[in-house]
Write a protein that holds these residues in place. Structure first.
Motif, PDB file in Angstrom:
ATOM      1  N   LYS A 139      -6.596   1.577  -2.119  1.00 37.68           N
ATOM      2  CA  LYS A 139      -6.258   1.677  -0.911  1.00 37.68           C
ATOM      3  C   LYS A 139      -5.982   2.361   0.107  1.00 37.68           C
ATOM      4  N   VAL A 140      -4.532   1.345  -0.638  1.00 38.63           N
ATOM      5  CA  VAL A 140      -3.422   1.719   0.754  1.00 38.63           C
ATOM      6  C   VAL A 140      -3.095   2.559   0.593  1.00 38.63           C
ATOM      7  N   LEU A 141      -2.213   3.003  -0.437  1.00 43.78           N
ATOM      8  CA  LEU A 141      -2.004   3.928  -0.121  1.00 43.78           C
ATOM      9  C   LEU A 141      -2.342   5.523  -0.071  1.00 43.78           C
ATOM     10  N   PRO A 142      -3.610   5.427  -0.315  1.00 44.59           N
ATOM     11  CA  PRO A 142      -4.388   6.704   0.220  1.00 44.59           C
ATOM     12  C   PRO A 142      -4.345   6.803   1.681  1.00 44.59           C
ATOM     13  N   LYS A 143      -4.343   5.680   2.499  1.00 41.43           N
ATOM     14  CA  LYS A 143      -5.228   5.534   3.806  1.00 41.43           C
ATOM     15  C   LYS A 143      -3.069   5.852   4.054  1.00 41.43           C
ATOM     16  N   PHE A 144      -2.227   5.867   3.335  1.00 41.39           N
ATOM     17  CA  PHE A 144      -0.545   5.628   3.705  1.00 41.39           C
ATOM     18  C   PHE A 144      -0.750   7.007   4.826  1.00 41.39           C
ATOM     19  N   GLU A 145      -0.833   7.713   3.180  1.00 40.08           N
ATOM     20  CA  GLU A 145      -0.560   9.013   3.193  1.00 40.08           C
ATOM     21  C   GLU A 145      -1.430  10.226   4.115  1.00 40.08           C
ATOM     22  N   ARG A 146      -2.623   9.623   4.683  1.00 40.82           N
ATOM     23  CA  ARG A 146      -3.624   9.916   5.801  1.00 40.82           C
ATOM     24  C   ARG A 146      -2.680   9.729   6.698  1.00 40.82           C
ATOM     25  N   GLU A 147      -2.476   8.390   7.217  1.00 35.95           N
ATOM     26  CA  GLU A 147      -2.229   8.110   8.390  1.00 35.95           C
ATOM     27  C   GLU A 147      -0.748   8.383   9.062  1.00 35.95           C
ATOM     28  N   ALA A 148       0.013   7.673   8.461  1.00 35.32           N
ATOM     29  CA  ALA A 148       1.376   7.108   8.518  1.00 35.32           C
ATOM     30  C   ALA A 148       1.891   8.404   9.176  1.00 35.32           C
TER      31      ALA A 148
END
Ligand SMILES: C[S@@+](CC[C@H](N)C(=O)[O-])C[C@H]1O[C@@H](n2cnc3c(N)ncnc32)[C@H](O)[C@@H]1O
Length: 170
Positions: free
Chosen positions: A125-134
């Protein structure tokens, strides 16, 4: 009756949050200084503690870095209330405590994101969000659990008899 209220207000929110990112297990107090040292290796203007629990990390970072805007977000109502009361008793102008899911926050807005998440939530959950948004320079700082499969640059801060702090940049 009291048991139902207790379940609804305390146990259910804690269980839901436990399934979302991790149950409440705090960062060891003697590691706060190490977290601060890791944060200060790079200029940070906005710091997010995703799942802040009692907000000990947020408080420490805000207190020692008056120029960093610190946000702690917490999904479990009992932990949010504790964090909020602490922030009212010991107010810091650069610290905000929010109630809701950290998954609703946009990672784009932060230079450093700190969390103590279960490996499965971190990976799925966190890593895909990090890749999308960071942003390119945003750092994901994970207490204890590594992010070795993730694309990007990973640095791990190890110390004898201490928990490892992992830092991922894209
Ligand atoms: C392992 S604890 C870490 C607490 C704190 N960061 C620390 O290191 O002392 C994880 C925290 O995340 C909270 N949490 C779980 N899912 C969450 C979510 N989706 N959004 C915000 N907080 C969440 C839990 O209630 C718990 O307080």
């Amino acid at each position: 009756m009291w048991w139902s209220i207790f379940m609804l207000c305390i146990l259910v929110p804690l269980a839901l949050a436990g399934g979302s990112l991790a149950p409440w297990v705090p960062t060891v107090s003697s590691d706060l200084r190490r977290v601060q040292d890791v944060v200060s290796t790079k200029k940070t203007r906005r710091f997010l503690e995703f799942g802040c629990g009692d907000a000990r990390v947020s408080h420490y970072i805000a207190k020692h870095n008056p120029d960093i805007k610190v946000t702690g977000i917490e999904l479990a109502l009992p932990m949010f209330v504790i964090a909020k009361i602490k922030s009212l008793i010991w107010p810091l102008p650069n610290l905000t405590i929010e109630f809701w899911s950290g998954f609703k926050k946009n990672f784009w807005d932060f230079d450093s994101i700190y969390l103590f998440a279960m490996p499965d939530s971190l990976k799925k959950k966190v890593l895909p969000k990090f890749e999308r948004e960071a942003q390119k320079w945003t750092r994901l700082i994970s207490y204890v659990f590594s992010m070795s499969d993730a694309p990007g640059t990973l640095k791990s801060y190890e110390e004898r008899d201490k928990k490892t702090i992992h830092v991922l940049t894209r």
